[in-house]
Design an enzyme around this catalytic site. Structure first.
Site, PDB file in Angstrom:
ATOM      1  N   SER A  46       1.016  -0.932  -0.135  1.00  0.00           N
ATOM      2  CA  SER A  46       0.026   0.351   0.406  1.00  0.00           C
ATOM      3  C   SER A  46       0.490   0.953  -0.002  1.00  0.00           C
ATOM      4  O   SER A  46       1.357   1.711   1.020  1.00  0.00           O
ATOM      5  CB  SER A  46      -0.391   0.017   0.811  1.00  0.00           C
ATOM      6  N   TYR A  47       0.732   2.006  -0.829  1.00  0.00           N
ATOM      7  CA  TYR A  47       2.148   2.662  -1.489  1.00  0.00           C
ATOM      8  C   TYR A  47       2.310   4.083   0.212  1.00  0.00           C
ATOM      9  O   TYR A  47       3.166   4.594   0.119  1.00  0.00           O
ATOM     10  CB  TYR A  47       2.230   3.600  -2.994  1.00  0.00           C
ATOM     11  N   GLU A  54      14.169   9.911   5.939  1.00  0.00           N
ATOM     12  CA  GLU A  54      14.552  10.467   6.402  1.00  0.00           C
ATOM     13  C   GLU A  54      13.678  10.653   7.645  1.00  0.00           C
ATOM     14  O   GLU A  54      14.368  10.990   8.664  1.00  0.00           O
ATOM     15  CB  GLU A  54      13.710  12.348   5.781  1.00  0.00           C
ATOM     16  N   CYS A  86       9.017  14.838   3.568  1.00  0.00           N
ATOM     17  CA  CYS A  86      10.221  15.008   3.971  1.00  0.00           C
ATOM     18  C   CYS A  86      10.562  16.703   4.518  1.00  0.00           C
ATOM     19  O   CYS A  86      10.601  16.855   5.786  1.00  0.00           O
ATOM     20  CB  CYS A  86      11.433  13.581   3.837  1.00  0.00           C
TER      21      CYS A  86
END
Length: 127
Positions: A46-47, A54, A86
């Site tokens: 699940s992307y 980071e 990030c």
């Protein structure tokens, strides 16, 4: 802790990356003045559940009580500038952070987080 030592640690952290989908390994080493917090990218089928190197290092540092974040080294085979999420997450805790971007173990560029994220959303916008 020198910049070169921090970059070396980021390259070592990169080896622990879990990247079965992209194959793009990233490592990070975040220095708070006395300790180093390592992170690697961890993908998920699940992307949206994927976490960048980071933020892995940042969340470890914050959860372990790091007081002042000074520098982060990010290592990958192509210039691993931190993604927008990030940059935003890092700016919450260290808007003056120094970011070392390394695309080879013996090479890196030095940037400021403010340069990479000049208009970060912060607590000032919530008032």
């Amino acid at each position: 802790m020198t910049d070169r030592e921090l970059v070396k640690l980021a390259w070592e952290a990169r080896e622990r990356a879990y990247v079965p989908y992209s194959g793009y390994k990233v490592g990070a080493a975040l220095f708070d003045g006395s300790r180093v917090f390592l992170g690697c990218n961890i993908e998920n089928a699940s992307y949206g559940a994927t976490c960048c190197a980071e933020r892995t290092a940042l969340f470890k540092a914050v959860s372990e009580g790091a007081a002042r974040l000074e520098r982060i080294a990010v290592a990958a085979e192509s210039p691993p500038y931190p993604c927008g999420i990030c940059r935003q997450a890092l700016s919450e805790f260290a808007p003056e952070l120094i970011v070392l971007v390394s695309d080879a173990p013996d090479r890196y560029e030095t940037h400021t987080l403010r340069k990479l994220m000049p208009y970060a959303f912060g607590k000032e916008q919530l008032i």
